[in-house]
Write a protein that holds these residues in place. Structure first.
Motif, short mmCIF file in Angstrom:
data_model
loop_
_atom_site.label_atom_id
_atom_site.label_comp_id
_atom_site.label_asym_id
_atom_site.label_seq_id
_atom_site.Cartn_x
_atom_site.Cartn_y
_atom_site.Cartn_z
N GLY A 29 10.74 -14.09 53.22
CA GLY A 29 10.48 -15.29 54.01
C GLY A 29 9.74 -14.99 55.29
N PHE A 30 8.62 -14.29 55.18
CA PHE A 30 7.90 -13.78 56.34
C PHE A 30 7.46 -14.91 57.26
CE2 PHE A 30 3.96 -11.95 58.30
CZ PHE A 30 4.59 -10.94 59.01
N ASP A 31 7.89 -14.83 58.53
CA ASP A 31 7.54 -15.79 59.58
C ASP A 31 8.02 -17.21 59.30
OD1 ASP A 31 6.37 -13.80 61.06
OD2 ASP A 31 4.32 -14.58 60.94
N SER A 32 8.93 -17.39 58.35
CA SER A 32 9.32 -18.76 58.00
C SER A 32 10.81 -18.95 57.72
CB SER A 32 8.54 -19.21 56.75
OG SER A 32 8.82 -18.37 55.65
N LEU A 33 11.59 -17.88 57.63
CA LEU A 33 12.99 -17.99 57.24
C LEU A 33 13.83 -17.11 58.16
CD1 LEU A 33 15.13 -19.02 55.20
CD2 LEU A 33 14.55 -17.07 53.76
N GLY A 34 14.95 -17.65 58.62
CA GLY A 34 15.82 -16.86 59.49
C GLY A 34 17.21 -17.44 59.56
N LEU A 35 18.11 -16.68 60.18
CA LEU A 35 19.47 -17.15 60.37
C LEU A 35 19.96 -16.74 61.76
CD1 LEU A 35 21.41 -14.41 60.06
CD2 LEU A 35 21.00 -14.81 57.64
N SER A 36 21.02 -17.39 62.19
CA SER A 36 21.55 -17.22 63.54
C SER A 36 22.77 -16.30 63.52
CB SER A 36 21.93 -18.60 64.09
OG SER A 36 22.48 -18.52 65.37
N LEU A 37 22.87 -15.42 64.53
CA LEU A 37 23.97 -14.46 64.60
C LEU A 37 24.68 -14.56 65.95
CD1 LEU A 37 22.16 -11.37 63.05
CD2 LEU A 37 23.94 -12.74 61.96
N PRO A 38 26.01 -14.33 65.98
CA PRO A 38 26.80 -14.57 67.20
C PRO A 38 26.75 -13.44 68.23
CG PRO A 38 28.25 -13.91 65.42
CD PRO A 38 26.88 -14.04 64.82
N LEU A 39 25.55 -13.13 68.69
CA LEU A 39 25.31 -12.32 69.88
C LEU A 39 24.46 -13.20 70.78
CD1 LEU A 39 24.24 -9.01 68.08
CD2 LEU A 39 26.48 -9.47 69.10
N TYR A 40 24.81 -13.33 72.05
CA TYR A 40 24.27 -14.44 72.83
C TYR A 40 23.53 -14.03 74.10
CZ TYR A 40 27.38 -17.00 69.75
OH TYR A 40 28.01 -17.50 68.64
N THR A 41 22.48 -14.80 74.40
CA THR A 41 21.86 -14.80 75.72
C THR A 41 22.35 -16.04 76.44
OG1 THR A 41 19.89 -13.57 75.05
CG2 THR A 41 19.68 -15.01 76.97
N THR A 42 22.90 -15.84 77.63
CA THR A 42 23.52 -16.94 78.37
C THR A 42 22.88 -17.09 79.75
OG1 THR A 42 25.63 -16.53 77.25
CG2 THR A 42 25.71 -17.84 79.26
N LEU A 43 22.52 -18.31 80.08
CA LEU A 43 21.98 -18.64 81.40
C LEU A 43 22.99 -19.51 82.15
CD1 LEU A 43 18.35 -19.76 80.44
CD2 LEU A 43 19.26 -17.45 80.66
N ARG A 44 23.18 -19.20 83.40
CA ARG A 44 23.96 -20.04 84.30
C ARG A 44 22.99 -20.58 85.34
NH1 ARG A 44 29.50 -20.44 85.88
NH2 ARG A 44 29.75 -21.13 88.05
N VAL A 45 22.78 -21.88 85.34
CA VAL A 45 21.73 -22.51 86.14
C VAL A 45 22.35 -23.40 87.20
CG1 VAL A 45 19.65 -23.92 86.07
CG2 VAL A 45 20.21 -22.44 84.13
N THR A 46 22.01 -23.14 88.44
CA THR A 46 22.53 -23.92 89.56
C THR A 46 21.35 -24.49 90.35
OG1 THR A 46 24.45 -22.47 89.74
CG2 THR A 46 23.98 -23.89 91.63
N PRO A 47 21.13 -25.79 90.30
CA PRO A 47 20.06 -26.38 91.12
C PRO A 47 20.28 -26.10 92.61
CG PRO A 47 20.84 -27.94 89.46
CD PRO A 47 21.79 -26.79 89.44
N GLN A 48 19.21 -25.72 93.29
CA GLN A 48 19.30 -25.43 94.72
C GLN A 48 17.91 -25.57 95.33
OE1 GLN A 48 20.88 -21.37 94.80
NE2 GLN A 48 18.83 -20.51 94.68
N ALA A 49 17.80 -25.27 96.62
CA ALA A 49 16.56 -25.57 97.34
C ALA A 49 15.41 -24.63 96.99
CB ALA A 49 16.82 -25.50 98.85
N SER A 50 15.71 -23.42 96.53
CA SER A 50 14.67 -22.46 96.17
C SER A 50 15.04 -21.76 94.88
CB SER A 50 14.48 -21.43 97.28
OG SER A 50 15.67 -20.70 97.50
N THR A 51 14.05 -21.16 94.24
CA THR A 51 14.28 -20.53 92.93
C THR A 51 14.69 -19.07 93.11
OG1 THR A 51 12.74 -21.97 91.77
CG2 THR A 51 13.17 -19.82 90.78
N GLU A 52 15.74 -18.69 92.37
CA GLU A 52 16.18 -17.30 92.27
C GLU A 52 16.35 -16.96 90.79
OE1 GLU A 52 19.30 -15.74 95.23
OE2 GLU A 52 19.75 -17.88 95.06
N VAL A 53 15.91 -15.78 90.40
CA VAL A 53 16.10 -15.30 89.03
C VAL A 53 16.92 -14.03 89.11
CG1 VAL A 53 14.99 -14.54 86.92
CG2 VAL A 53 13.90 -16.32 88.33
N VAL A 54 18.09 -14.03 88.46
CA VAL A 54 19.06 -12.95 88.62
C VAL A 54 19.46 -12.38 87.26
CG1 VAL A 54 21.23 -12.25 89.69
CG2 VAL A 54 19.94 -14.17 90.65
N PRO A 55 18.77 -11.35 86.74
CA PRO A 55 19.24 -10.69 85.51
C PRO A 55 20.51 -9.90 85.81
CG PRO A 55 16.92 -10.19 86.01
CD PRO A 55 17.52 -10.78 87.23
#
Length: 316
Positions: A29-55
């Motif tokens: 299924g090249f470039d067309s088939l896939g499945l989801s696995l339970p390892l996660y990328t998580t973002l915590r987003v807090t609106p504020q006056a300026s932008t900060e990016v914190v890995p």
């Protein structure tokens, strides 16, 4: 994609976005088939006056802590599609998805970022638009579609849009992954592919991809070993992944229902029947690594069903 209601107060409250890993191609299924696995990328987003990016965390220590970060650039993609400026926020990024291993780390970051940007903007984009933005950025929908929707997804991308069918996994279908301790870039794995294929290889790919999608849709686990055969990419990438050819040819003799290179690799995916013990398969896969001079880990995982989840954390 699952969303919990957010406060309707101009996105002043913190929210989280969690996007899963994914395994693409599953053989033919090249470039067309896939499945989801339970390892996660998580973002915590807090609106504020300026932008900060914190890995956060060791795995992201080499990623930019500024607006050039891929997650923030993905948030800007949502804003561009919506035709609005992106509100400033603090974006904390954590990930369990190993980088450059064929488990969709970039797709998880991309989907999480687009969804987070969409949330900051008040959700002007529907799910179809989010998928289309992500698929056009990646160039193919095989990782981003399951990362967004969960389960097993068949998807296409053309000039008219991105089109998909989501399948719930068949009963008793589990995943075993062998994750080697070395990275393999998608660009390097794509560079070894031929520019043209024979008619016989094209027919083989079409017929086996169709059989695989059909087998997964009706739960014919007995057909997976045959349906997952591929001549389009795995045979060309095998020299980049020691032991891959052995696993593709012999894993079924050790309890696998079928085997495939996960995405561009080097991770290798095996399907197993969850009613059966996977000890024999684990022993075999560890043996392949040892004979190939590799180290890594072997994990049994369910297929993630939720896809990307948006929620408001409950403060203690």
């Amino acid at each position: 994609m699952t969303q919990a209601p957010l406060p309707q107060v101009g996105r002043t409250a913190t929210f989280t976005v969690r996007a899963p890993a994914s395994s693409a191609n599953l053989g033919p299924g090249f470039d067309s088939l896939g499945l989801s696995l339970p390892l996660y990328t998580t973002l915590r987003v807090t609106p504020q006056a300026s932008t900060e990016v914190v890995p956060l965390g060791h795995g992201l220590s080499s990623t930019p802590a500024n607006e050039s970060n891929y997650v923030y650039q993905a948030m800007l993609l949502a804003a561009r599609r919506a035709g609005r400026p992106l509100p400033p926020a603090r974006i904390e990024i954590e990930s369990e998805v190993p980088l450059a291993r064929g488990l969709g780390s970039s797709a998880a970051a991309l989907i999480a970022g687009i969804v987070a940007g969409n949330e900051l903007l008040g959700r002007p984009l529907d799910h179809a638009a989010v998928l289309d933005v992500a698929a056009r950025e990646e160039g193919h929908p095989d990782n981003v579609a399951p990362a967004l929707f969960g389960g097993i997804v068949v998807a296409t991308l053309d000039k008219l849009g991105t089109h998909y069918v989501r399948l719930d996994p068949p009963a008793h279908l589990g995943v075993t992954v062998l994750v080697p301790d070395f990275e393999l870039s998608t660009s390097k794995a794509r560079a070894v592919l031929p520019r043209e294929y024979s008619r016989a290889d094209a027919v083989h790919a079409l017929s086996h991809a169709a059989l695989l999608a059909a087998a997964l849709s009706v739960g014919r686990l007995d057909l997976l070993r045959h349906a997952m055969q591929d001549y389009i990419h795995q045979v060309w990438r095998a020299p980049l992944v020691p032991g891959l050819s052995d696993i593709l040819e012999s894993a079924h003799e050790h309890g696998a229902l079928g085997a495939a290179l996960s995405g561009a690799g080097p991770t290798v995916l095996c399907f197993h029947d969850t009613r059966s013990d996977t000890g024999r398969l684990h022993t075999y896969l560890h043996g392949v690594m040892t004979r190939s001079g590799l180290t890594g880990q072997v994990m049994d995982l369910p297929i993630d069903l939720a896809g990307t989840v948006v929620a408001c954390p409950v403060e203690a």
